[in-house]
Design an enzyme around this catalytic site. Structure first.
Site, mmCIF file in Angstrom:
data_model
loop_
_atom_site.group_PDB
_atom_site.id
_atom_site.type_symbol
_atom_site.label_atom_id
_atom_site.label_comp_id
_atom_site.label_asym_id
_atom_site.label_seq_id
_atom_site.Cartn_x
_atom_site.Cartn_y
_atom_site.Cartn_z
ATOM 1 N N HIS A 57 -10.308 20.409 -1.159
ATOM 2 C CA HIS A 57 -11.445 19.094 -1.762
ATOM 3 C C HIS A 57 -10.841 17.997 -1.774
ATOM 4 O O HIS A 57 -9.704 17.499 -3.003
ATOM 5 C CB HIS A 57 -12.022 19.535 -3.008
ATOM 6 C CG HIS A 57 -12.705 19.255 -3.786
ATOM 7 N ND1 HIS A 57 -12.765 18.644 -4.722
ATOM 8 C CD2 HIS A 57 -14.043 18.392 -3.324
ATOM 9 C CE1 HIS A 57 -13.878 17.979 -4.903
ATOM 10 N NE2 HIS A 57 -14.865 18.106 -3.968
ATOM 11 N N SER A 96 -17.972 20.875 -3.178
ATOM 12 C CA SER A 96 -17.565 20.678 -4.786
ATOM 13 C C SER A 96 -17.832 22.135 -5.839
ATOM 14 O O SER A 96 -17.437 21.244 -6.580
ATOM 15 C CB SER A 96 -19.029 19.400 -4.682
ATOM 16 O OG SER A 96 -18.260 18.222 -3.545
ATOM 17 N N GLU A 114 -7.777 17.909 -4.221
ATOM 18 C CA GLU A 114 -7.713 19.225 -5.340
ATOM 19 C C GLU A 114 -7.657 21.011 -4.450
ATOM 20 O O GLU A 114 -8.714 20.635 -3.695
ATOM 21 C CB GLU A 114 -8.819 19.524 -6.440
ATOM 22 C CG GLU A 114 -8.980 18.215 -7.289
ATOM 23 C CD GLU A 114 -10.656 18.674 -8.389
ATOM 24 O OE1 GLU A 114 -10.560 18.899 -9.631
ATOM 25 O OE2 GLU A 114 -11.578 18.888 -7.249
ATOM 26 N N ASN A 136 -14.807 17.330 -11.366
ATOM 27 C CA ASN A 136 -16.420 17.436 -11.453
ATOM 28 C C ASN A 136 -16.672 18.445 -12.474
ATOM 29 O O ASN A 136 -17.385 17.646 -13.031
ATOM 30 C CB ASN A 136 -16.904 18.205 -9.774
ATOM 31 C CG ASN A 136 -17.171 17.534 -9.329
ATOM 32 O OD1 ASN A 136 -16.985 16.034 -9.069
ATOM 33 N ND2 ASN A 136 -16.915 18.046 -7.284
HETATM 34 N N1 LIG Z 1 -20.066 13.060 -1.290
HETATM 35 C C1 LIG Z 1 -18.807 13.237 -2.194
HETATM 36 O O1 LIG Z 1 -18.382 12.225 -2.884
HETATM 37 C C2 LIG Z 1 -18.316 14.463 -2.017
HETATM 38 C C3 LIG Z 1 -16.539 15.020 -2.846
HETATM 39 C C4 LIG Z 1 -15.822 15.991 -2.147
HETATM 40 C C5 LIG Z 1 -16.057 16.235 -1.884
HETATM 41 N N2 LIG Z 1 -18.295 17.079 -0.969
HETATM 42 C C6 LIG Z 1 -18.344 17.797 -0.406
HETATM 43 O O2 LIG Z 1 -18.075 17.500 0.756
HETATM 44 C C7 LIG Z 1 -19.038 18.023 1.653
HETATM 45 C C8 LIG Z 1 -20.083 17.227 2.839
HETATM 46 O O3 LIG Z 1 -20.532 16.345 2.375
HETATM 47 P P1 LIG Z 1 -20.886 14.710 2.256
HETATM 48 O O4 LIG Z 1 -21.376 13.948 1.090
HETATM 49 O O5 LIG Z 1 -19.898 14.776 3.341
HETATM 50 O O6 LIG Z 1 -22.568 15.210 2.795
HETATM 51 P P2 LIG Z 1 -23.398 14.493 4.657
HETATM 52 O O7 LIG Z 1 -24.357 15.642 3.912
HETATM 53 O O8 LIG Z 1 -22.368 13.059 4.124
HETATM 54 O O9 LIG Z 1 -22.153 15.552 5.345
HETATM 55 C C9 LIG Z 1 -22.984 16.336 5.833
HETATM 56 C C10 LIG Z 1 -22.702 16.214 7.704
HETATM 57 O O10 LIG Z 1 -22.412 18.004 7.989
HETATM 58 C C11 LIG Z 1 -22.975 18.276 8.770
HETATM 59 N N3 LIG Z 1 -23.415 19.056 9.384
HETATM 60 C C12 LIG Z 1 -24.717 19.881 8.153
HETATM 61 N N4 LIG Z 1 -24.847 21.471 8.615
HETATM 62 C C13 LIG Z 1 -23.615 21.723 10.001
HETATM 63 C C14 LIG Z 1 -23.373 22.736 10.717
HETATM 64 N N5 LIG Z 1 -24.076 23.667 10.707
HETATM 65 N N6 LIG Z 1 -22.081 22.454 11.623
HETATM 66 C C15 LIG Z 1 -21.544 20.955 12.307
HETATM 67 N N7 LIG Z 1 -22.215 20.099 10.952
HETATM 68 C C16 LIG Z 1 -23.087 20.116 10.349
HETATM 69 C C17 LIG Z 1 -24.224 16.595 8.908
HETATM 70 O O11 LIG Z 1 -25.035 17.029 10.304
HETATM 71 C C18 LIG Z 1 -23.914 15.997 8.254
HETATM 72 O O12 LIG Z 1 -23.226 14.735 9.541
HETATM 73 C C19 LIG Z 1 -20.190 19.456 1.035
HETATM 74 O O13 LIG Z 1 -19.738 19.972 0.461
HETATM 75 C C20 LIG Z 1 -19.544 18.509 -1.110
HETATM 76 O O14 LIG Z 1 -20.096 18.713 -1.949
HETATM 77 C C21 LIG Z 1 -18.607 15.556 -0.826
#
Ligand SMILES: NC(=O)c1ccc[n+]([C@@H]2O[C@H](COP(=O)([O-])OP(=O)(O)OC[C@H]3O[C@@H](n4cnc5c(N)ncnc54)[C@H](O)[C@@H]3O)[C@@H](O)[C@H]2O)c1
Length: 280
Positions: free
Chosen positions: A137, A116, A149, A188
């Site tokens: 994204h 993000s 994005e 964002n």
């Molecule tokens: N939550 C949102 O609304 C949103 C929207 C767009 C982008 N994002 C981005 O997406 C990414 C993930 O966010 P999320 O909300 O899904 O988080 P989340 O915490 O729900 O999921 C992250 C997952 O990654 C896993 N993980 C961590 N380290 C790892 C590794 N080295 N190898 C494999 N798996 C690993 C964790 O076990 C977890 O299941 C972030 O970069 C976040 O900024 C989030």
């Protein structure tokens, strides 16, 4: 691109894996532990069962047959596109991109991040192929929201951005917009200061969470208020994105308010932990 890899099967990774499998692609998802892989698969099964019940897909099992959740990153060796969706932590993503660069064999493969807020350049330059690295994204919930994005870095080849655009639009049926490689991209950079303002308003005792949210829903036709939205995004992710924006621009409007930090310290992360500004 038929062989897709996704790293991380949390909120976003599971959604990205789901839309790719629903588009008929072969998807390998990598999680960090057996427990997380199990939870990720359960997340996928639940979401697909819901989609089938609503008649959005013919069969959950047919889509699940195209999805494999594993814990070994080497399983991504033959992938043509890998989308990283692990925690929003720069060092973790840098480590992962170094490993992906070693593992993914096809020199034409695209290595993408769903970050993000972390500059794509920082991930590109740790690989031997920064011209094949870009941001793709997605928005939460991925199966529902149409926007993606695309974020090329200064070193991303224009042909790679075009291939990524074709993929998200023609294959996944989403709409793409393109942003420069600056923290927050387009959405964002505008949304997070708005959410932080709502948290500051609540923190100051000026209004209740319910009234702040109702104000924006009924007065500005937002589908949900900013505090309910923060609960949906996850308060840890909201804070991490605010910190990246603050680090990049040093503008007070991006500084995370103490209430947000304390809630994250307390593990009150929103919907995913059952409590944030609201209880679920
Ligand atoms: N939550 C949102 O609304 C949103 C929207 C767009 C982008 N994002 C981005 O997406 C990414 C993930 O966010 P999320 O909300 O899904 O988080 P989340 O915490 O729900 O999921 C992250 C997952 O990654 C896993 N993980 C961590 N380290 C790892 C590794 N080295 N190898 C494999 N798996 C690993 C964790 O076990 C977890 O299941 C972030 O970069 C976040 O900024 C989030």
């Amino acid at each position: 691109m038929q062989k897709i890899g996704v790293v991380g099967c949390g909120l976003m990774g599971a959604g990205i894996a789901e839309v790719c499998a629903r588009a008929g692609l072969d998807v390998v998802v990598v999680e960090s532990s057996e427990g997380a892989a199990k939870a990720g698969l359960a997340r996928l099964e639940k979401s697909l069962a819901r989609a089938a019940a609503k008649g959005r897909i013919a069969s959950a099992d047919e889509v699940l047959a195209r999805l494999t959740v594993v814990t070994d990153l080497e399983a991504l060796a033959d992938r043509q596109l890998v989308i990283e969706a692990i925690i929003e932590e720069e060092s973790a993503k840098i480590d992962l991109f170094k490993q992906l660069d070693e593992i993914v064999v096809d020199p034409d493969a695209i290595l993408a991040s769903n970050t993000s807020s972390i500059p794509i350049m920082k991930l590109g330059v740790v690989t031997s192929r920064p011209h094949h690295v870009l941001g793709i994204h997605f928005f939460n919930p991925v199966p529902v929201l149409a926007l993606v994005e695309l974020v090329p870095s200064l070193l991303t080849a224009p042909e790679v951005t075009e291939r990524a655009r074709d993929f998200v639009e023609a294959v996944l049926g989403k709409s793409a917009i393109e942003a420069g490689d600056r923290a927050g991209f387009i959405v964002n950079a505008l949304l997070i200061p708005f959410v932080l303002s709502a948290i500051r308003m609540l923190e100051s005792g000026f209004a209740t969470a319910e009234d702040i949210d109702r104000g924006l829903v009924l007065g500005a036709a937002h589908p949900q208020g900013p505090l309910a939205l923060a609960d949906l995004i996850g308060l840890d992710t909201t804070k991490a994105v605010a910190e990246s924006l603050y680090e990049e621009f040093k503008e007070p409007l991006y500084a995370a308010p103490p209430l947000l930090a304390r809630m994250v310290d307390a593990g009150l992360l929103g919907r995913k932990t059952g409590r944030g500004f609201y209880t679920y």
